[in-house]
Design an enzyme around this catalytic site. Structure first.
Site, mmCIF file in Angstrom:
data_model
loop_
_atom_site.group_PDB
_atom_site.id
_atom_site.type_symbol
_atom_site.label_atom_id
_atom_site.label_comp_id
_atom_site.label_asym_id
_atom_site.label_seq_id
_atom_site.Cartn_x
_atom_site.Cartn_y
_atom_site.Cartn_z
ATOM 1 N N TYR A 168 39.479 -13.020 -19.104
ATOM 2 C CA TYR A 168 40.860 -13.806 -18.821
ATOM 3 C C TYR A 168 40.611 -14.868 -17.600
ATOM 4 O O TYR A 168 39.998 -14.151 -16.427
ATOM 5 C CB TYR A 168 42.069 -12.945 -18.485
ATOM 6 C CG TYR A 168 42.546 -12.240 -19.824
ATOM 7 C CD1 TYR A 168 42.975 -13.355 -20.965
ATOM 8 C CD2 TYR A 168 42.638 -11.126 -19.878
ATOM 9 C CE1 TYR A 168 43.448 -12.791 -21.907
ATOM 10 C CE2 TYR A 168 43.033 -10.634 -21.021
ATOM 11 C CZ TYR A 168 43.486 -11.289 -22.118
ATOM 12 O OH TYR A 168 44.270 -10.832 -23.454
ATOM 13 N N LYS A 196 51.022 19.210 -8.443
ATOM 14 C CA LYS A 196 51.772 18.306 -9.000
ATOM 15 C C LYS A 196 51.429 17.213 -9.614
ATOM 16 O O LYS A 196 50.110 16.950 -9.545
ATOM 17 C CB LYS A 196 52.799 17.537 -7.649
ATOM 18 C CG LYS A 196 51.898 16.949 -6.861
ATOM 19 C CD LYS A 196 52.419 16.708 -5.396
ATOM 20 C CE LYS A 196 51.542 16.140 -4.346
ATOM 21 N NZ LYS A 196 51.778 16.019 -3.085
HETATM 22 C C1 LIG Z 1 51.017 16.224 -2.121
HETATM 23 C C2 LIG Z 1 51.173 17.223 -1.029
HETATM 24 C C3 LIG Z 1 50.289 18.280 -0.689
HETATM 25 C C4 LIG Z 1 48.658 18.125 -0.991
HETATM 26 O O1 LIG Z 1 48.260 16.975 -0.306
HETATM 27 P P1 LIG Z 1 46.689 16.767 -0.336
HETATM 28 O O2 LIG Z 1 46.573 15.440 0.695
HETATM 29 O O3 LIG Z 1 46.453 16.201 -1.810
HETATM 30 O O4 LIG Z 1 45.868 17.910 -0.039
HETATM 31 C C5 LIG Z 1 50.532 19.138 0.190
HETATM 32 N N1 LIG Z 1 51.948 19.220 0.674
HETATM 33 C C6 LIG Z 1 52.931 18.376 0.437
HETATM 34 C C7 LIG Z 1 54.084 18.481 1.078
HETATM 35 C C8 LIG Z 1 52.304 17.391 -0.598
HETATM 36 O O5 LIG Z 1 53.460 16.696 -0.988
#
Ligand SMILES: *Cc1c(COP(=O)(O)O)cnc(C)c1O
Length: 377
Positions: free
Chosen positions: A263, A42
């Site tokens: 800044y 994702k």
């Molecule tokens: C993002 C996600 C993962 C991966 O999690 P990590 O901690 O990056 O390994 C796995 N399962 C779901 C449902 C997620 O939303």
């Protein structure tokens, strides 16, 4: 060929090591075998780039992939072989059922309403449709409650028209191996999964992979560990760093004691200092919370960030380096062998996930190793 100004003029560059990515997948897969090691890709593969990431993971033998949004799935699907499964974690948005089905994308059904709509489409089209079903095992984020899982399990029409490929849930505290919530969620998950005998099960994300074997079930869903993040507090094998981020020195100067930097003039040294301005700032995803915190590295030397991080630049104190050893145009490491994404995140008061997914679009990107060697300097 005319040089590309986005590459030759870049003041930040990102190198993504696809061999390290493949090695991390192999390591996780070996650890969980005979369970299957999927990949969570994702958010553009946590900011690393969906296409090279998928190419690498497919070549490494991975065949199950998870994205969060339908749009991400549509981008990923054509990059995958026909025998790969692609799941959408955030569920089935109303009105997207036909799009999802015609593309062969597998929704994760998170609510009864989503299950009903998916089943209706299957009945209309006269053929069963694949789906995953998510349980809320205690995180109160996504997934059906236990009584809802029971009603679906007992509904012969749902079982007939929706071909469950996976039942899954997600851990709230997987990175904390001592958290009592882990065992409680595993118990709740097992009880709900038992309502669907024969359907493959999945609970573990990266952190869950390093919990006891009862958390691994049939398929694990790592994200951050693939991309080089430390998945848990357990003495897990440290994953290979995948990302290197370098920033270019765009100006160098020596300042005297008491001279303000950046800044708000929030840094005023007590003696003379050599200051380098780097061409990376918060618009590149380098957190502004690293103002007067954290560091860059060069030649094994820690070079503290001084003053506030600006939109397009920030200052570091390079006094630790011999003056003749650096010049305008040289590069320093922001993420690399001396400093992986985890300490950067800790300095910034966040997690490695946020550092990776914030990586900016202005960097010159290079993919090295594996199947993606391309890009340029
Ligand atoms: C993002 C996600 C993962 C991966 O999690 P990590 O901690 O990056 O390994 C796995 N399962 C779901 C449902 C997620 O939303």
């Amino acid at each position: 060929m005319t040089p590309d100004p986005a590459i030759t003029g870049a003041t930040g560059r990102l190198t993504i090591d696809l061999d390290a990515l493949a090695a991390n997948h192999a390591r996780l897969a070996a650890h969980v075998a005979p369970a299957e090691c999927a990949a969570v890709v994702k958010a553009d593969a946590y900011g690393l780039g969906i296409a090279p990431t998928l190419r690498t993971l497919v070549a490494a033998g991975c065949r199950s992939f998870f994205v969060a949004h339908l749009a991400e799935a549509h981008e990923a699907k054509p990059l995958l072989p026909d025998d790969a499964d692609l799941y959408v974690l955030n569920g089935l948005v109303a009105g997207t059922e036909a799009l999802c089905a015609s593309a062969g994308i597998i929704p994760v059904l998170n609510t009864i309403a989503q299950a009903v709509r998916w089943q209706a489409l299957a009945q209309q089209s006269g053929r069963p449709l694949d789906a995953a079903l998510q349980f809320d095992s205690g995180m109160s984020r996504l997934g059906v409650a236990p009584e809802e899982a029971r009603s679906l399990a007992q509904d012969p029409d749902f079982r007939k028209w929706v071909r469950l490929r996976l039942v899954m849930s997600h851990l709230a505290c997987a990175d904390d191996s001592a958290a009592p919530a882990n065992g409680a969620q595993a118990d709740a998950f097992d009880a709900m999964a038992a309502l669907f005998p024969g359907v493959p099960r999945s609970l573990a994300n990266s952190g869950g992979i390093f919990l006891p074997a009862r958390f691994r079930h049939d398929l694990v869903r790592p994200g951050i560990a693939l991309y080089g993040g430390t998945p848990s507090d357990i003495t897990a094998p440290s994953m290979r760093p995948v990302v290197r981020l370098e920033a270019r020195i765009v100006q160098l100067r020596t300042i005297s004691a008491g001279t303000g930097v950046g800044y708000g003039l929030t840094f005023r040294p007590d003696g003379p200092r050599r200051i380098a301005t780097l061409g990376v700032g918060y618009a590149d995803g380098w957190p502004r919370s690293l103002s007067n915190r954290g560091a860059a590295w060069r030649g094994g030397k820690r070079l503290p960030i001084v003053g506030r991080v600006s939109m397009d630049s920030m200052a570091i104190d390079v006094s630790a380096l011999p003056e003749a050893s650096i010049a305008e145009g040289d590069w320093v490491d922001l993420i690399g062998a001396d400093q992986t994404i985890d300490p950067v995140a800790a300095d910034a008061g966040t997690i490695s996930y946020e550092i990776l997914t914030s990586l900016g679009r202005r960097y010159a990107r290079r993919y090295v190793g594996g199947f993606g060697a391309q890009g340029a300097e």
